[in-house]
Structures are given as C-alpha cells and as structure tokens.
Design a protein around this motif. Structure first.
Motif, PDB file in Angstrom:
ATOM      1  N   PRO A  53     -88.451 147.611 -33.299  1.00 38.32           N
ATOM      2  CA  PRO A  53     -89.308 148.790 -33.408  1.00 38.32           C
ATOM      3  C   PRO A  53     -89.681 149.048 -34.868  1.00 38.32           C
ATOM      4  CG  PRO A  53     -87.361 149.266 -32.081  1.00 38.32           C
ATOM      5  CD  PRO A  53     -87.128 147.940 -32.740  1.00 38.32           C
ATOM      6  N   ASP A  87     -90.182 154.550 -32.572  1.00 38.99           N
ATOM      7  CA  ASP A  87     -88.958 153.813 -32.283  1.00 38.99           C
ATOM      8  C   ASP A  87     -89.144 152.922 -31.058  1.00 38.99           C
ATOM      9  OD1 ASP A  87     -89.178 155.758 -30.373  1.00 38.99           O
ATOM     10  OD2 ASP A  87     -87.217 156.665 -30.736  1.00 38.99           O
ATOM     11  N   TYR A  94     -95.177 151.695 -42.001  1.00 43.19           N
ATOM     12  CA  TYR A  94     -94.308 151.070 -41.003  1.00 43.19           C
ATOM     13  C   TYR A  94     -95.027 149.832 -40.484  1.00 43.19           C
ATOM     14  CZ  TYR A  94     -92.360 155.751 -41.258  1.00 43.19           C
ATOM     15  OH  TYR A  94     -91.842 156.929 -41.719  1.00 43.19           O
ATOM     16  N   THR A 119     -94.744 161.129 -35.255  1.00 41.98           N
ATOM     17  CA  THR A 119     -93.344 160.723 -35.317  1.00 41.98           C
ATOM     18  C   THR A 119     -93.240 159.300 -35.852  1.00 41.98           C
ATOM     19  OG1 THR A 119     -93.349 159.862 -33.057  1.00 41.98           O
ATOM     20  CG2 THR A 119     -92.785 162.189 -33.349  1.00 41.98           C
ATOM     21  N   ASN A 150     -89.452 151.621 -36.687  1.00 44.86           N
ATOM     22  CA  ASN A 150     -88.490 152.411 -37.463  1.00 44.86           C
ATOM     23  C   ASN A 150     -87.328 151.562 -37.988  1.00 44.86           C
ATOM     24  OD1 ASN A 150     -87.432 152.148 -34.785  1.00 44.86           O
ATOM     25  ND2 ASN A 150     -86.025 153.826 -35.192  1.00 44.86           N
ATOM     26  N   ARG A 151     -87.169 150.334 -37.470  1.00 44.80           N
ATOM     27  CA  ARG A 151     -86.072 149.468 -37.917  1.00 44.80           C
ATOM     28  C   ARG A 151     -86.569 148.204 -38.620  1.00 44.80           C
ATOM     29  NH1 ARG A 151     -83.226 147.051 -34.485  1.00 44.80           N
ATOM     30  NH2 ARG A 151     -84.126 147.529 -32.452  1.00 44.80           N
ATOM     31  N   SER A 211     -90.464 149.377 -29.377  1.00 41.54           N
ATOM     32  CA  SER A 211     -90.836 147.998 -29.653  1.00 41.54           C
ATOM     33  C   SER A 211     -92.236 147.739 -29.114  1.00 41.54           C
ATOM     34  CB  SER A 211     -89.828 147.038 -29.026  1.00 41.54           C
ATOM     35  OG  SER A 211     -89.735 147.266 -27.631  1.00 41.54           O
TER      36      SER A 211
END
Length: 802
Positions: free
Chosen positions: A440, A497, A432, A494, A442-443, A499
């Motif tokens: 973030p 998520d 990531y 985890t 995750n995006r 920023s």
C-alpha cells in the motif's frame, strides 16, 4: 517472440529498476557523481555534535558522519564530550558512526603497530552499544601514512578521510574536492576544514568544488568546540552554512554514501600521484554574478537557467542572496543518455557561479509564457555582472487562465522555488508512490519523508500546491516482475492504506474523498482495463513522455492497433502523441467522459516542471477550489507550447448541450477562437466524434509582444450525440513540434445516442482480453473478476458500435 515483444520486456525491466532508483544487474557500475554533492563529517566526539549539530541536521534533512574517539578528556569531561549513549542515538537517527581511533592517535611510521588496537577499541565500544562496526575512518590530526592503508583495509575500512594537506597548508583550512576514481578511497581529501575565522565566503569556496564529478567533503569539529578553539565553528555561522546548502540545492550525505560512486573494481594507481599533481595546480575561475529581470517592468524574476561551455560541460549556479534559492536539476534518460535536462531553477534573486575563462551559453527560461533568452558569454580573468531580460509573449493570468502540472515527483519543500521559477499556478507532488501491487502507498519505500496535510499550500495569491497525492505505478505483482500500469490520485484526504488490487476499492475511496483519478498513460497493459473499473476523471493527454529534449521512450508497452494507422505508436514523438489522442477519442466515443490533464513526472524524467501543462479558465479569478473543479469539468486545454483559446457557440470547453430530436438532420455549432504561440502555428484541426472534420492552415500575424496570433471561425454540424474538440500544431526545427488540445464540448441528442466506431470498441475489448491472458497466472480469481467486469462493459458497448 517478436522483436517488439523482446523490446517491451527489456524496457519494462529498465522501467522497474529506474522507478526503484536502482541499477539493472547487467549495468552495475559506479554511479555518476551529480554536481553539488557534499559530505559532512564531524571529528572528536564533541558534545555539541549531539546537542547542536544533531537537531540542525535533522531539521534540514541532511546526513553526516561522526568520527568517534575517546581521546582528550572524553572519559571524564561530559560537559565537552558525548556519552556513548548519545553516540548510539546518533546512529539510531540514521547518521554514520566512523572510527577516529581510541586515543586520537596521529598515524605515523612509529606507531603503525598500535593502529589495529586503536581501531578495534572503538569497534568494540560500537558493538556494545548496538552500532555496526565502522567502515569509515578519519585520520586523527589529518596525519597520513601510506603503510596504514593495508591495515585499514584488513580491518574492513572502506573509506578514509584526511585533511587538505599535503596539497594545501594546514592554516586556513583549505583543500581539494574528492575525485572518485582518481583519489584513493582511503585518502579522501577534505575540501574544507572549518575554522573559527571562516566566513560564508570560505564555506562557498569549499562547496563550489562539488562539480564535474567531484565531491566536496567537509571537515568540522565542535559547534562549538570549547577544548579546541582553533577548530571551533560558531553555531550561528554553522546555521548559515546549512541554510546555504539547502537554498542552493546541495545534496548532503555521509561518507559511507560515497560507496555508490566508487568503481567496484578500481584500477590500481599510485596513491600519492594525484596529491603531487594538485600541489602545483592553480585554481583558475572567475566569479560571474547575474540576475534575471522582466524586460517590460524591470522587476526580478525567478527562472530556469542552463549554463554550458563549448566542450559540453554544464555548470550550476548558486543564489547570491540570503533569501534566495537555487535548485540544480540533472537528469539523463536511462535508455538514451543524449536525452538530458540540465538546469538550475532560481528564485527572483541574483545568482552567482564560478567559471574558468572561456565561452559559455546561458539559456534562461520561465515556464510557457516567456520567450527563452540565449546569451553567449565570454568569461575572462575579471569578475562579470550579467543582466538577463526575459520577454513575456502572453499573460495567461490576465486572460483568466491558470496552468498546472498534475504529475510531479518533487519534494514539497522544493516547490516554492520551482513553481515560482516556472510560473506554474498549481502542482500535485506524488508524495506517496508505490511500485508493488502488494505494498500500500502508506508503506512504500518510494514515499517522500514527512507529514503532508490534506489542504492546499498557498505560495501567493495565484500559486498553490496540494501536497497529498498518490501514484500507483505497478511493476511488481504477486512477488514477481509483472507490469500493470499507473493510476494517479490527486487531491485526496487520507493516506491510502489500500494495495493496488482490487483497484475498484482504491477508486471508491478516492472518489469518496473528492479526489480526481488520472489515467497516467494510455498504453500500459492495465490502462484500458482500468477505465470501466475506476471511472477516472482525467486522461493525461500531454504526458510525461513529452519532453523539451529529444523523445526517447520508444517501442515500449502495448503497441498501437493497425486501424490507427500510426505504426507502433511509440516509434517517435508524433506517433506517441497521435496514439494518445486516438485512445482518448475511443474512450470518449464509448461514453467515458474524461477531461484532459497534463503531467511531466519532473523529478524522474529529463523534463522541466510544467513543460506539459493544463490551463483552466477561471474568469472570476483564481482559487484552488475553483481550479480543481474546472480541471474536473474540463474548462481547460492542455499544451506543450501554444495557447489555444476556443469556444463553441460562445461557451468554454467542458460545456454540455442537450436538445430534443427533431426532424431536421443536423444542428450547427459555431467554433471560434485564437491560437497564440511563440512560433507560427502550422495547422488547427476541428475534431468531431474522434475524426478530424476540418483542417485550417492559418496565416499567423505577429503581435506587439512578438507572439504569433492565428484566428479561426468555422461551423460544424452534428446529427447525433457526440462531442467537439479543437487541437493545433506548432512545428519546430528538426521535425520537433508542440501542440495544444482543448477539452471536449458534449452534445446530447435525445433518442440518438453516440455510437462508437466498431474498430474503437473492438480495440477496447481486445485490450482487456489480452490483459486477462497476460495476468491470469499472476492475479487471484477475485482480481481477475474485475477485468471480466470491465470486459463485459466494453462488450456491451461494442454491441452498439457502427
């Protein structure tokens, strides 16, 4: 604005575009073609494209182009041909849909007037099913005609694939690789046209042409192909082809992806000129096979192999084993193109490479613990078999030390090859990676694709990687180019998520999950402001600007303060290294206990995985859990070359001493150890509270392994609380060097707290003040409040400075 300021802005822009994998607007041009670039294409809308080829390509992560026609018995025979819904699903899966004419019409002088209607019929069906208008074309039956080129251009066709003819006869399915800038983009040749009697050797012959700026474009029909058995490919054989490509590190794309390698303003040329030239060309290459062996045991070894001819051309071998892997690595620095890393990491299996007759240099390397082996090889007309023996100069695992790289940008699927080839015990791939403060992890579009578990992946008893790690490397803030810096979170649970701002939220989440936070480099604008906010666990003392190739990231980011007396701090490799050391010492002196880490960012920079490496001492044997705990507590040293074994009063680095204040002025500590190195050590230094208190110039002796051994035994005295560390320098040719640095030993004296030097504390205060001014027009008041909290902490510490 100063020259240094202008340089910083320029390099920041370059960093932004490089991190995004894009080319700066001032430098737009055709991308360089990497070796081992393959295009897969499939003709004739065969049903097996959907039922067999599609799931296999998805499994291997390969792209491809499917050329669609409604010819033959497409409209009535849905046992042997796809439906349009299946074709649309191929598009939704991300594969390219190309045009192959409505009726599979072979292009010739008599039917050119029908070509527009034939193409537009397929275009219309594509639009009906949500498929973009095709921009790629394949000549049906591989029949070409030059007068078709303007028709294709008018209809928006940018790339068109033909067969291996007229250079090669149709029989046998052989051809030539595509040469961007030489071949007309509407006459792209097939390097191979698969046949039922092909073997893996035929397939290898086709794809091995993908080198030196050439691309192997492969043509397939059905897998299987029931209606056209003369171009049928058996599914089991097709799996072998895909497996070969994956094991040997080929990049597999669709035809449309070739656009990035084409000059946007190509020079006009006679389209048939290169075809006529190739007709008389004779392939002149010799097969060279080899294997790398341990010089002592004779057992096969994985390694990193570089092959170069006298003209500076690089070659990348494949594995010669069904179970072997070979991953090419071709990275040039975007600022200094002379700084490059060109190699192939090989599993412990034989390799093979085709080389034109001539003189070559083979360089085999394996991590930090083996001498490199350089072999001059003369290739003639007859096949060669080589045996390359690598000699180990130290066995760190036998001493209980295990090395890791805390910062990698390689896909987890590549790590079994890489880690075993480099004998790297632990790796942390940044799966990531966000470069925008508002996006973030995750995006982020920088992430690797796939699901990555929150658990270590064990390759064998002493090699393991942890696949869930995140890098916040911020170049864009509040929708504008505004560089902050980089923070790594390794070993988290985890998928984050959050920023990047406010950064304290990220720190709280990471630490709650047992993650370690790694301060990635010391002179980002953000770096010093981060420390009081996030309390990082690690400091990359050997970082991703330390390379085996020449140092190149000069005059960038925040310059070193005058009190360090090292110039700008990044004018050269030695300045850069001292800048990192002195920044680390300032943080330690101000009471921040960070353990040293080492990371390469292999995958982004021209540096091998594990070139900078952190070794952790595990005298009771290796386990991932023990290693990550030892990294955090500082039972470690970092190195770019030499191995540094040091104890204080018999204890490992990371150990802490506490004592009551007494009348006597000082307490003595016995610092003892050994440096083992491939080249002689020039200097060993003892550091107390950020200052070198002893410099030792040893007289190394050479041991049985061929390594140089240097011993030291000294006594240091400490009156107040503080810390002790040891570092050493291994000088190399042309002013280059390698270094090693231990984690600190900490001493606490009741009633006599450690006091930072005034210049250190004021440096940290000033860094945050500058960052507040730098970001005040970009960040919100809440985000700036974090900086003010950091500033207050530093100001409080500065009031205790001496």
């Amino acid at each position: 604005m100063s020259r240094q300021g202008r340089t910083f802005i320029k390099l920041t822009v370059l960093f932004i575009y490089a991190s995004l994998g894009e080319t700066p607007p001032c430098c737009i041009a055709a991308a360089a073609v990497p070796d081992k670039l393959v295009v897969l294409t499939f003709d004739d809308s065969v049903a097996s494209h959907y039922s067999v080829v599609r799931p296999l390509l998805k499994q291997y992560g390969f792209s491809a182009t499917f050329f669609i026609t409604e010819g033959f018995s497409f409209r009535t025979n849905k046992e042997d041909y796809m439906t349009w819904e299946q074709i649309a699903e191929l598009h939704r899966d991300g594969f390219e849909i190309g045009n192959h004419t409505r009726d599979h019409m072979g292009v010739n002088a008599r039917n050119l007037d029908q070509l527009t209607g034939q193409l537009e019929a397929i275009n219309a069906h594509c639009l009906e099913h949500g498929i973009p208008r095709p921009t790629s074309f394949a000549y049906p039956g591989n029949a070409i005609h030059l007068d078709a080129l303007p028709v294709l251009q008018r209809l928006g066709i940018r790339l068109a694939r033909r067969g291996g003819a007229p250079e090669r006869p149709y029989e046998g399915g052989r051809g030539f690789a595509f040469e961007p800038g030489v071949d007309h983009p509407l006459l792209i040749p097939s390097a191979g046209d698969a046949r039922p009697d092909w073997t893996v050797a035929d397939f290898k012959r086709a794809v091995r042409q993908a080198r030196h700026g050439k691309v192997a474009v492969l043509q397939f029909h059905g897998v299987p192909d029931n209606e056209h058995p003369w171009v049928h490919t058996p599914p089991a054989l097709f799996v072998q082809y895909l497996d070969y490509l994956q094991r040997n590190g080929y990049r597999v794309i669709g035809l449309r992806d070739l656009a990035q390698f084409l000059d946007p303003a190509p020079k006009s040329a006679e389209p048939m000129a290169v075809i006529e030239k190739r007709k008389s060309a004779v392939t002149n290459a010799t097969l060279v096979r080899g294997e790398t062996l341990d010089a002592q045991s004779g057992q096969p070894l994985g390694c990193r192999l570089s092959i170069r001819d006298r003209n500076g051309v690089w070659y990348f071998p494949d594995s010669d084993s069904t179970n072997g892997t070979a991953l090419p690595y071709q990275v040039r620095n975007w600022i200094n193109t002379n700084a490059l890393e060109m190699h192939t990491t090989l599993s412990a299996h034989p390799f093979e490479v085709e080389l034109p007759p001539g003189h070559y240099t083979f360089t085999a390397e394996r991590g930090k613990e083996y001498f490199p082996e350089v072999r001059e090889v003369v290739v003639g007309e007859h096949a060669l078999d080589l045996k390359i023996h690598l000699r180990r100069w130290i066995d760190m695992a036998s001493r209980g030390w295990f090395g890791g790289d805390t910062h990698a940008h390689r896909k987890p699927a590549e790590l079994p090859n890489l880690m075993l080839a480099e004998d790297l015990n632990v790796a942390f791939p940044m799966v990531y990676w966000t470069t925008d403060a508002d996006v973030p992890p995750n995006r982020s579009n920088r992430n690797f694709k796939g699901e990555f578990p929150a658990a270590p992946v064990k390759l064998d008893a002493t090699h393991v990687y942890y696949p869930r790690n995140t890098e916040y490397e911020i170049f864009t803030t509040a929708k504008r180019a505004h560089t902050l810096g980089a923070l790594l979170a390794v070993n988290h649970q985890t998928v984050f998520d959050l920023s990047a701002l406010p950064i304290s939220r990220v720190a709280e989440r990471a630490h709650a999950e047992g993650a370690l936070l790694d301060l990635e480099k010391h002179n980002w604008p953000w770096s010093m402001a981060l420390v009081p906010l996030v309390r990082p666990d690690l400091f990359e003392l050997a970082n991703n600007h330390h390379w085996e190739t020449e140092f190149s990231i000069t005059n960038w980011a925040v310059p070193a303060p005058a009190w360090m007396q090292i110039g700008g701090g990044s004018d050269n490799e030695r300045e850069w290294t001292h800048y990192g050391f002195l920044t680390y010492y300032a943080l330690l002196d101000c009471g921040f206990r960070l353990s040293p880490a080492a990371g390469t960012a292999n995958g982004v920079h021209p540096v091998p995985l594990g070139f900078s490496r952190v070794y952790v001492h595990l005298p009771r044997g290796f386990s991932y859990e023990a290693w990550i705990n030892g990294l955090k507590t500082g039972r470690s040293f970092v190195t770019t070359g030499p191995m540094l074994f040091a104890t204080v009063n018999g204890d490992d680095p990371g150990y802490g001493y506490k004592r009551l204040a007494r009348a006597e002025d000082k307490q003595r500590f016995a610092v003892k150890g050994e440096v083992v190195s491939a080249e002689p050590i020039d200097k060993i230094e003892l550091v107390v509270n950020g200052e070198v208190v002893r410099a030792i110039h040893p007289t190394p002796r050479r041991g049985q392994s061929g390594a140089h051994q240097s011993y030291f035994e000294e006594t240091v005295e400490i009156e107040e609380s503080g810390w002790i560390a040891v570092r050493c320098w291994e000088e190399r040719a042309e002013g280059r060097f390698r270094f090693a640095h231990t984690a600190p030993w900490f001493v606490e004296v009741e009633g006599r707290p450690l006091q930072p030097r005034r210049e250190e504390a004021e440096f940290l205060v000033q860094q945050v003040e500058v960052e507040i001014a730098h970001s005040s027009a970009v960040l919100s008041s809440q985000e700036l409040e974090e900086y003010r909290r950091a500033l207050n902490i530093y100001q409080s510490i500065a009031r205790t400075a001496k």
